[in-house]
Design a protein around this motif. Structure first.
Motif, PDB file in Angstrom:
ATOM      1  N   PHE A 254      18.787 -20.664   8.471  1.00  0.00           N
ATOM      2  CA  PHE A 254      17.438 -21.170   8.717  1.00  0.00           C
ATOM      3  C   PHE A 254      16.990 -20.870  10.143  1.00  0.00           C
ATOM      4  O   PHE A 254      15.838 -20.491  10.373  1.00  0.00           O
ATOM      5  CB  PHE A 254      17.413 -22.679   8.453  1.00  0.00           C
ATOM      6  CG  PHE A 254      16.063 -23.310   8.605  1.00  0.00           C
ATOM      7  CD1 PHE A 254      15.143 -23.275   7.570  1.00  0.00           C
ATOM      8  CD2 PHE A 254      15.711 -23.945   9.784  1.00  0.00           C
ATOM      9  CE1 PHE A 254      13.893 -23.854   7.711  1.00  0.00           C
ATOM     10  CE2 PHE A 254      14.466 -24.537   9.938  1.00  0.00           C
ATOM     11  CZ  PHE A 254      13.549 -24.491   8.890  1.00  0.00           C
ATOM     12  N   TRP A 255      17.892 -21.011  11.105  1.00  0.00           N
ATOM     13  CA  TRP A 255      17.502 -20.880  12.517  1.00  0.00           C
ATOM     14  C   TRP A 255      17.751 -19.496  13.110  1.00  0.00           C
ATOM     15  O   TRP A 255      17.044 -19.100  14.042  1.00  0.00           O
ATOM     16  CB  TRP A 255      18.240 -21.926  13.354  1.00  0.00           C
ATOM     17  CG  TRP A 255      17.663 -23.291  13.193  1.00  0.00           C
ATOM     18  CD1 TRP A 255      18.181 -24.328  12.467  1.00  0.00           C
ATOM     19  CD2 TRP A 255      16.430 -23.774  13.726  1.00  0.00           C
ATOM     20  NE1 TRP A 255      17.348 -25.416  12.522  1.00  0.00           N
ATOM     21  CE2 TRP A 255      16.270 -25.110  13.285  1.00  0.00           C
ATOM     22  CE3 TRP A 255      15.440 -23.205  14.530  1.00  0.00           C
ATOM     23  CZ2 TRP A 255      15.149 -25.876  13.641  1.00  0.00           C
ATOM     24  CZ3 TRP A 255      14.336 -23.969  14.880  1.00  0.00           C
ATOM     25  CH2 TRP A 255      14.205 -25.284  14.436  1.00  0.00           C
ATOM     26  N   ASN A 275      15.742 -13.783  16.974  1.00  0.00           N
ATOM     27  CA  ASN A 275      16.798 -14.655  16.449  1.00  0.00           C
ATOM     28  C   ASN A 275      18.100 -14.504  17.218  1.00  0.00           C
ATOM     29  O   ASN A 275      18.804 -15.484  17.476  1.00  0.00           O
ATOM     30  CB  ASN A 275      17.033 -14.356  14.971  1.00  0.00           C
ATOM     31  CG  ASN A 275      15.935 -14.902  14.086  1.00  0.00           C
ATOM     32  OD1 ASN A 275      15.169 -15.774  14.484  1.00  0.00           O
ATOM     33  ND2 ASN A 275      15.846 -14.383  12.875  1.00  0.00           N
ATOM     34  N   VAL A 309      15.963 -32.060  14.848  1.00  0.00           N
ATOM     35  CA  VAL A 309      16.274 -30.710  14.378  1.00  0.00           C
ATOM     36  C   VAL A 309      17.216 -30.766  13.177  1.00  0.00           C
ATOM     37  O   VAL A 309      17.059 -30.003  12.208  1.00  0.00           O
ATOM     38  CB  VAL A 309      16.883 -29.866  15.523  1.00  0.00           C
ATOM     39  CG1 VAL A 309      17.513 -28.586  14.982  1.00  0.00           C
ATOM     40  CG2 VAL A 309      15.815 -29.528  16.553  1.00  0.00           C
ATOM     41  N   SER A 313      16.016 -29.574   9.531  1.00  0.00           N
ATOM     42  CA  SER A 313      16.759 -28.496   8.866  1.00  0.00           C
ATOM     43  C   SER A 313      17.234 -28.939   7.501  1.00  0.00           C
ATOM     44  O   SER A 313      17.137 -28.199   6.515  1.00  0.00           O
ATOM     45  CB  SER A 313      17.946 -28.067   9.731  1.00  0.00           C
ATOM     46  OG  SER A 313      17.543 -27.671  11.017  1.00  0.00           O
ATOM     47  N   TYR A 316      14.559 -28.808   4.770  1.00  0.00           N
ATOM     48  CA  TYR A 316      13.998 -27.529   4.339  1.00  0.00           C
ATOM     49  C   TYR A 316      15.016 -26.530   3.804  1.00  0.00           C
ATOM     50  O   TYR A 316      14.642 -25.626   3.045  1.00  0.00           O
ATOM     51  CB  TYR A 316      13.214 -26.887   5.489  1.00  0.00           C
ATOM     52  CG  TYR A 316      11.832 -27.471   5.645  1.00  0.00           C
ATOM     53  CD1 TYR A 316      10.845 -27.245   4.687  1.00  0.00           C
ATOM     54  CD2 TYR A 316      11.516 -28.265   6.735  1.00  0.00           C
ATOM     55  CE1 TYR A 316       9.577 -27.769   4.818  1.00  0.00           C
ATOM     56  CE2 TYR A 316      10.239 -28.802   6.870  1.00  0.00           C
ATOM     57  CZ  TYR A 316       9.279 -28.550   5.908  1.00  0.00           C
ATOM     58  OH  TYR A 316       8.020 -29.089   6.037  1.00  0.00           O
ATOM     59  N   ILE A 326      10.457 -19.449   5.875  1.00  0.00           N
ATOM     60  CA  ILE A 326      11.334 -20.090   6.853  1.00  0.00           C
ATOM     61  C   ILE A 326      10.788 -19.910   8.262  1.00  0.00           C
ATOM     62  O   ILE A 326      10.754 -20.850   9.059  1.00  0.00           O
ATOM     63  CB  ILE A 326      12.762 -19.524   6.748  1.00  0.00           C
ATOM     64  CG1 ILE A 326      13.425 -20.021   5.461  1.00  0.00           C
ATOM     65  CG2 ILE A 326      13.594 -19.903   7.967  1.00  0.00           C
ATOM     66  CD1 ILE A 326      14.766 -19.386   5.183  1.00  0.00           C
ATOM     67  N   THR A 329       7.808 -22.181   8.716  1.00  0.00           N
ATOM     68  CA  THR A 329       8.208 -23.585   8.758  1.00  0.00           C
ATOM     69  C   THR A 329       8.878 -23.926  10.084  1.00  0.00           C
ATOM     70  O   THR A 329       8.666 -25.003  10.652  1.00  0.00           O
ATOM     71  CB  THR A 329       9.173 -23.893   7.599  1.00  0.00           C
ATOM     72  OG1 THR A 329       8.529 -23.578   6.359  1.00  0.00           O
ATOM     73  CG2 THR A 329       9.586 -25.341   7.592  1.00  0.00           C
ATOM     74  N   ARG A 330       9.672 -23.013  10.602  1.00  0.00           N
ATOM     75  CA  ARG A 330      10.399 -23.242  11.850  1.00  0.00           C
ATOM     76  C   ARG A 330       9.476 -23.521  13.022  1.00  0.00           C
ATOM     77  O   ARG A 330       9.852 -24.232  13.964  1.00  0.00           O
ATOM     78  CB  ARG A 330      11.252 -22.009  12.170  1.00  0.00           C
ATOM     79  CG  ARG A 330      12.727 -22.238  12.037  1.00  0.00           C
ATOM     80  CD  ARG A 330      13.508 -20.967  12.159  1.00  0.00           C
ATOM     81  NE  ARG A 330      13.142 -20.136  13.300  1.00  0.00           N
ATOM     82  CZ  ARG A 330      13.753 -18.983  13.585  1.00  0.00           C
ATOM     83  NH1 ARG A 330      14.728 -18.560  12.806  1.00  0.00           N
ATOM     84  NH2 ARG A 330      13.385 -18.267  14.629  1.00  0.00           N
ATOM     85  N   VAL A 334      10.153 -25.666  16.536  1.00  0.00           N
ATOM     86  CA  VAL A 334      10.529 -24.856  17.692  1.00  0.00           C
ATOM     87  C   VAL A 334      10.227 -25.553  19.020  1.00  0.00           C
ATOM     88  O   VAL A 334      11.057 -25.520  19.942  1.00  0.00           O
ATOM     89  CB  VAL A 334       9.845 -23.469  17.613  1.00  0.00           C
ATOM     90  CG1 VAL A 334       9.777 -22.807  18.976  1.00  0.00           C
ATOM     91  CG2 VAL A 334      10.604 -22.567  16.650  1.00  0.00           C
TER      92      VAL A 334
END
Length: 356
Positions: A254-255, A275, A309, A313, A316, A326, A329-330, A334
């Motif tokens: 996800f991250w 990323n 966080v 997480s 989702y 994703i 949504t992040r 952030v």
């Protein structure tokens, strides 16, 4: 560095507005929700502005309706307006993070780099919810940073978020209450008042959510929606089998994914570089967080981001399995992640100064 401090906000504005053009070109080519928010192809002759005084998506439509019907603004103009709108939140976030940089040129430069990461600017430059939500999120962070824990602006920002995304407001408020109870020494009567407020707000958020979604089947209905999301995402180009991973790898994906060379294409290349940067930075921050955990565990600006966080997480990673969704949504979490980074570095600087 002083010159850079003076000109950076203007550079940041120009950079953000450039994404308004990028977003416009992307939507024109690939289509998206922005077209629906701008009423493209819809006849507004029989529509009234008050028709959109409703929670959820209609909050965005309430903002766009007069621009389209009364002023006849072109589609590209909407991207410019929403980019200006979201920049007010971005500028507020920038000032808050710079205060946590603690006059350290190295950490001030890190704040500037974080504020230039492209995914954040892309989604907040589109006509949509993210451009609107970044303002109350940044305001919430600002008030917490100033220790104005019960201010009207803080509580008002949470309830404004609830008008658009009640579930986000709920996890924000839940994380906030848990963090307050953990980090502040409060008399039992105050704790009872805070918990009572949480339960009352939860009831309100649940009511708003039922106005936006059909949950007549209870928890089973939620599971059906999650499964429907996964089935749909399997048909998309950006599908990632998030539903097949164990929880730690779900959160990692996800991250921090896609990583370099996982996906082809210019957009994925840019995203993968971002990323990788966030991954390396997170590892660096984790080292300091472990080192100073005995102090950080009692600090609001550390506990709140960690709790939020994680819950964000958790909510989702079971619902989404598409890189594009994703990434969008992040964006809402952030700013909280950036706050976590800077609080850990702030503590490292403070402890180093106290030891000299």
């Amino acid at each position: 560095m002083k010159i850079l401090h003076r000109i950076f906000p203007f550079l940041l504005l120009a950079y953000h507005l450039a994404f308004a053009w990028v977003g416009y070109e992307y939507i024109i080519t690939h289509h998206g929700d922005a077209e629906r928010y701008w009423f493209l192809g819809q006849d507004l002759a029989s529509s009234s502005w008050t028709d959109f005084l409703k929670p959820g998506t209609d909050v965005v439509r309430f903002l766009t309706f007069p621009l389209v019907k009364f002023f006849g603004m072109p589609f590209w103009g909407g991207f410019f307006i929403f980019s200006l709108l979201s920049f007010s939140g971005i500028a507020l976030l920038y000032r808050t993070l710079m205060q946590r940089a603690c006059e350290s040129p190295r950490h001030q430069l890190l704040v500037m780099v974080l504020m230039l990461l492209p995914n954040f600017h892309f989604w907040t430059s589109l006509i949509g919810k993210e451009a609107v939500l970044i303002i109350p999120i940044a305001l919430f962070i600002r008030e917490v940073s100033l220790k104005k824990y019960f201010s009207f602006l803080l509580l008002g920002s949470v309830f404004f978020i609830a008008l658009i995304r009640p579930h986000i407001a709920f996890i924000l408020l839940l994380s906030y209450v848990l963090s307050l109870l953990w980090t502040l020494r409060l008399p039992n009567r105050y704790k009872a008042i805070i918990l009572g407020g949480l339960f009352g707000a939860t009831a309100l958020f649940a009511f708003l959510l039922t106005r936006l979604q059909d949950f007549s089947g209870g928890f089973q209905r939620v599971l059906q929606k999650y499964e429907a999301h996964i089935r749909h995402f399997k048909t998309t180009d950006g599908y990632i089998p998030l539903d097949e991973y164990q929880l730690p790898y779900k959160i990692f994906t996800f991250w921090f994914r896609p990583l370099p060379f996982e996906k082809v294409g210019v957009l994925y290349t840019v995203l993968s570089i971002e990323n990788m940067f966030l991954l390396l930075l997170s590892v660096w921050v984790s080292v300091y967080a472990v080192k100073y955990f005995h102090v950080l565990k009692n600090r609001m600006l550390f506990v709140l981001p960690v709790v939020l966080v994680f819950i964000f997480s958790l909510m989702y990673v079971y619902a989404y399995a598409n890189y594009g969704i994703i990434m969008r949504t992040r964006v809402m979490a952030v700013p909280i992640l950036y706050l976590l980074f800077m609080e850990v570095f702030y503590m490292s600087i403070s402890r180093n100064y106290s030891n000299t």
